[in-house]
Design a protein around this motif. Structure first.
Motif, short mmCIF file in Angstrom:
data_model
loop_
_atom_site.label_atom_id
_atom_site.label_comp_id
_atom_site.label_asym_id
_atom_site.label_seq_id
_atom_site.Cartn_x
_atom_site.Cartn_y
_atom_site.Cartn_z
N SER A 89 74.78 -8.88 71.51
CA SER A 89 74.23 -9.14 72.85
C SER A 89 75.38 -9.49 73.78
O SER A 89 76.54 -9.56 73.36
N SER A 90 75.05 -9.76 75.04
CA SER A 90 76.10 -10.12 76.00
C SER A 90 76.72 -11.48 75.70
O SER A 90 77.78 -11.80 76.21
N PHE A 91 76.04 -12.29 74.86
CA PHE A 91 76.68 -13.54 74.44
C PHE A 91 77.93 -13.23 73.61
O PHE A 91 78.93 -13.90 73.71
N ASP A 92 77.82 -12.21 72.77
CA ASP A 92 79.01 -11.81 71.99
C ASP A 92 80.13 -11.39 72.93
O ASP A 92 81.29 -11.77 72.76
N ALA A 94 80.57 -12.32 75.99
CA ALA A 94 81.07 -13.47 76.73
C ALA A 94 82.00 -14.32 75.88
O ALA A 94 82.99 -14.87 76.36
N ILE A 95 81.67 -14.42 74.59
CA ILE A 95 82.51 -15.23 73.70
C ILE A 95 83.85 -14.56 73.43
O ILE A 95 84.88 -15.22 73.37
N LEU A 96 83.84 -13.26 73.31
CA LEU A 96 85.07 -12.55 72.93
C LEU A 96 85.94 -12.14 74.10
O LEU A 96 87.16 -11.98 73.94
N SER A 97 85.36 -11.97 75.28
CA SER A 97 86.15 -11.39 76.37
C SER A 97 87.36 -12.23 76.80
O SER A 97 88.38 -11.64 77.19
N PRO A 98 87.34 -13.58 76.72
CA PRO A 98 88.58 -14.31 77.05
C PRO A 98 89.75 -13.93 76.14
O PRO A 98 90.91 -13.91 76.58
N THR A 99 89.45 -13.65 74.88
CA THR A 99 90.51 -13.23 73.95
C THR A 99 91.11 -11.90 74.41
O THR A 99 92.33 -11.72 74.39
N TYR A 100 90.25 -10.99 74.86
CA TYR A 100 90.75 -9.68 75.31
C TYR A 100 91.51 -9.81 76.63
O TYR A 100 92.49 -9.11 76.87
N ALA A 101 91.04 -10.73 77.47
CA ALA A 101 91.74 -10.96 78.74
C ALA A 101 93.15 -11.48 78.49
O ALA A 101 94.11 -11.03 79.10
N LYS A 102 93.27 -12.40 77.53
CA LYS A 102 94.58 -12.98 77.19
C LYS A 102 95.50 -11.91 76.60
O LYS A 102 96.68 -11.82 76.95
N ARG A 103 94.97 -11.07 75.72
CA ARG A 103 95.77 -9.99 75.14
C ARG A 103 96.30 -9.06 76.22
O ARG A 103 97.44 -8.59 76.16
N PHE A 120 76.59 -8.76 83.99
CA PHE A 120 77.58 -9.44 84.84
C PHE A 120 78.49 -10.39 84.06
O PHE A 120 78.97 -11.38 84.60
N VAL A 121 78.72 -10.07 82.80
CA VAL A 121 79.69 -10.87 82.03
C VAL A 121 81.07 -10.78 82.68
O VAL A 121 81.84 -11.75 82.69
N ASP A 122 81.36 -9.63 83.28
CA ASP A 122 82.66 -9.44 83.94
C ASP A 122 82.83 -10.39 85.13
O ASP A 122 83.93 -10.89 85.39
N VAL A 123 81.74 -10.64 85.86
CA VAL A 123 81.80 -11.55 87.00
C VAL A 123 82.13 -12.96 86.52
O VAL A 123 82.99 -13.65 87.08
N ALA A 124 81.47 -13.38 85.44
CA ALA A 124 81.71 -14.72 84.89
C ALA A 124 83.16 -14.85 84.39
O ALA A 124 83.81 -15.89 84.60
N LEU A 125 83.64 -13.78 83.77
CA LEU A 125 85.01 -13.79 83.26
C LEU A 125 86.01 -13.89 84.42
O LEU A 125 86.93 -14.73 84.40
N ARG A 126 85.82 -13.04 85.42
CA ARG A 126 86.70 -13.07 86.61
C ARG A 126 86.70 -14.46 87.23
O ARG A 126 87.76 -15.01 87.57
N SER A 142 83.05 -4.55 88.39
CA SER A 142 81.98 -3.70 88.94
C SER A 142 80.57 -4.19 88.61
O SER A 142 79.62 -3.72 89.22
N GLY A 143 80.44 -5.08 87.60
CA GLY A 143 79.08 -5.32 87.09
C GLY A 143 78.57 -4.09 86.39
O GLY A 143 79.35 -3.20 86.02
N PRO A 144 77.24 -3.99 86.19
CA PRO A 144 76.68 -2.85 85.46
C PRO A 144 76.90 -1.53 86.19
O PRO A 144 76.59 -1.41 87.37
N PRO A 145 77.45 -0.52 85.50
CA PRO A 145 77.70 0.76 86.16
C PRO A 145 76.39 1.50 86.42
O PRO A 145 75.49 1.50 85.58
N LEU A 146 76.29 2.13 87.58
CA LEU A 146 75.09 2.90 87.89
C LEU A 146 75.09 4.23 87.14
O LEU A 146 76.15 4.81 86.91
#
Ligand code: ARG
Length: 415
Positions: A89-92, A94-103, A120-126, A142-146
């Motif tokens: 789910s998007s919780f996964d 959200a939990i993992l994206s900071p690791t990818y941002a740091k890499r 909008f996990v990307d918005v929260a990360l940004r 971008s949020g969810p792509p159309l």
């Protein structure tokens, strides 16, 4: 009175001047707070300035990747792709994206454009990065792509009709729904609008490049996005979809795989940026079958991979506007710079490849004056490598020094 902001300077042996397309010797970059105030070459260090000396290293502006997906990584698929999809789910994310941002930041990419994330996990990360809560690159999101029902943005294509996901995605059909979706994305924090002009590789439609929106629908995406002051990035592999997207007025075409002569002409006329994710093919062909992706996906990749590189070369020869976009997230985050070597193998000089990832990328992102150059007034986003990236662009796969907004994120340069 408040004390004036601390002044620091970064010294190295060389600086790649991406604006002029030259390499200059003996640079000293002077920084106050988050910004560069001066770049000098006379060897003089102003009084009261702390110098970070990078010895014989070469300095460049922080790199920019115009197409990433920091909310996922192929290494998450340990066993079977379908199993991973259904359990995630998007919780996964959200939990993992900071690791990818740091890499990504550690790899020297101080700015990225994230083109597509559910919920909008990307918005929260940004926002977390902007607040300084977690380390990561500057992000435009971008949020969810159309995209059309049954198309590249529709996550349940190929599944049983009984299966629905409850995430916020970007599926929208028809002009009214599209305008509504663009407004929702802007409302919830999108900096840029992404849409799927054509079919894709890593999705279950039969085609890889067929248009998935009508001309009228594409026009509506661009018209609505531009009215809200947002640029538009179109995913497009097929020649026809690419031309439709350019005619609609998109700011960049992503993938651009099967662009034809007319498409190249149109892109030039309209000043449209072309991003070619030319490293992707190597990783998909090597890894995706093992991860249980359907054979049809790997077959689709074989239809576009080589052709995309040939067309990349044509675009370079034609003098198109080109920016650096990798689609990292399809391949592991932090490997972004592997694309430079493919770009030079297929016709760019190392300088052109570096310009695609700095000054050109900043122009596409609307961030000229902020990022993409080492110049007064710009954010102090700097990277350095020990070897000579103009002789061997693969040196950029080993960035040893990263500074973002005047803060040293990493310094492993051996003096
Ligand atoms: N996200 C893209 C898609 O699924 C990846 C395409 C990768 N292939 C390539 N040759 N660049 O369509």
């Amino acid at each position: 009175d408040a004390a004036p902001p601390a002044r620091v300077a970064v010294r190295a042996a060389h600086l790649v001047d991406v604006k002029d397309g030259t390499v200059r010797d003996n640079p000293l970059v002077i920084i106050e707070g988050e910004r560069i105030t001066e770049v000098r070459y006379d060897g003089q260090v102003p009084a009261g300035v702390n110098v970070i000396d990078l010895g014989s290293a070469t300095l460049l502006p922080g790199l920019i990747d115009c197409h990433v997906h920091l909310t996922g990584d192929p290494t998450e698929v340990k066993g079977d792709y379908y199993e991973a999809m259904l359990k995630r789910s998007s919780f996964d994310s959200a939990i993992l994206s900071p690791t990818y941002a740091k890499r990504t930041l550690d790899a020297g990419f101080t700015t990225v454009r994230n083109l597509g994330a559910d919920d909008f996990v990307d918005v929260a990360l940004r926002n977390a990065i902007d607040r300084g809560d977690i380390p990561g690159p500057r992000m435009l999101v971008s949020g969810p792509p159309l995209g059309a029902t049954g198309g590249h943005a529709d996550g349940t294509t190929g599944f049983s009709p009984w299966i629905t996901f409850h995430d916020i995605d970007g599926v929208a059909d028809g002009v009214d729904a599209i305008r509504h979706r663009v407004r929702e994305n802007v409302k919830h924090g999108a900096d840029v609008i992404k849409f799927m002009a054509s079919a894709g590789v890593l999705s279950m439609e039969a085609s890889v490049g067929a248009p998935q929106y009508s001309q009228e629908e594409m026009n509506a995406v661009v018209d609505e996005a531009h009215r809200w002051g947002k640029k538009v990035a179109a995913h497009a592999h097929g020649a026809e979809a690419i031309k439709m997207a350019i005619r609609a007025g998109v700011d960049s075409v992503e993938h651009s795989s099967m662009i034809d002569e007319e498409g190249l002409k149109l892109a030039k006329q309209h000043g449209t940026y072309l991003d070619f994710d030319v490293y992707n093919d190597d990783y998909i062909l090597a890894e995706y079958a093992k991860k249980g992706f359907p054979a049809s996906t790997v077959e689709k990749e074989k239809l576009v991979g080589r052709l995309q590189r040939e067309n990349f070369q044509r675009a370079v020869k034609a003098g198109e506007k080109m920016a650096f976009g990798t689609d990292a997230g399809v391949y592991p985050h932090g490997w972004n710079a592997k694309q430079f070597a493919v770009m030079t193998k297929w016709g760019m000089t190392p300088m052109q490849a570096v310009q695609a990832a700095t000054v050109n990328a900043a122009d596409l992102l609307g961030m000229t004056g902020k990022v993409g150059q080492v110049a007064p007034g710009y954010y102090a986003d700097l990277v350095a490598v020990s070897g000579d990236p103009m002789k061997d662009v693969a040196q950029l796969e080993h960035v040893g020094f990263v500074m973002k907004g005047g803060a040293v994120e990493k310094n492993e340069i051996k003096r």
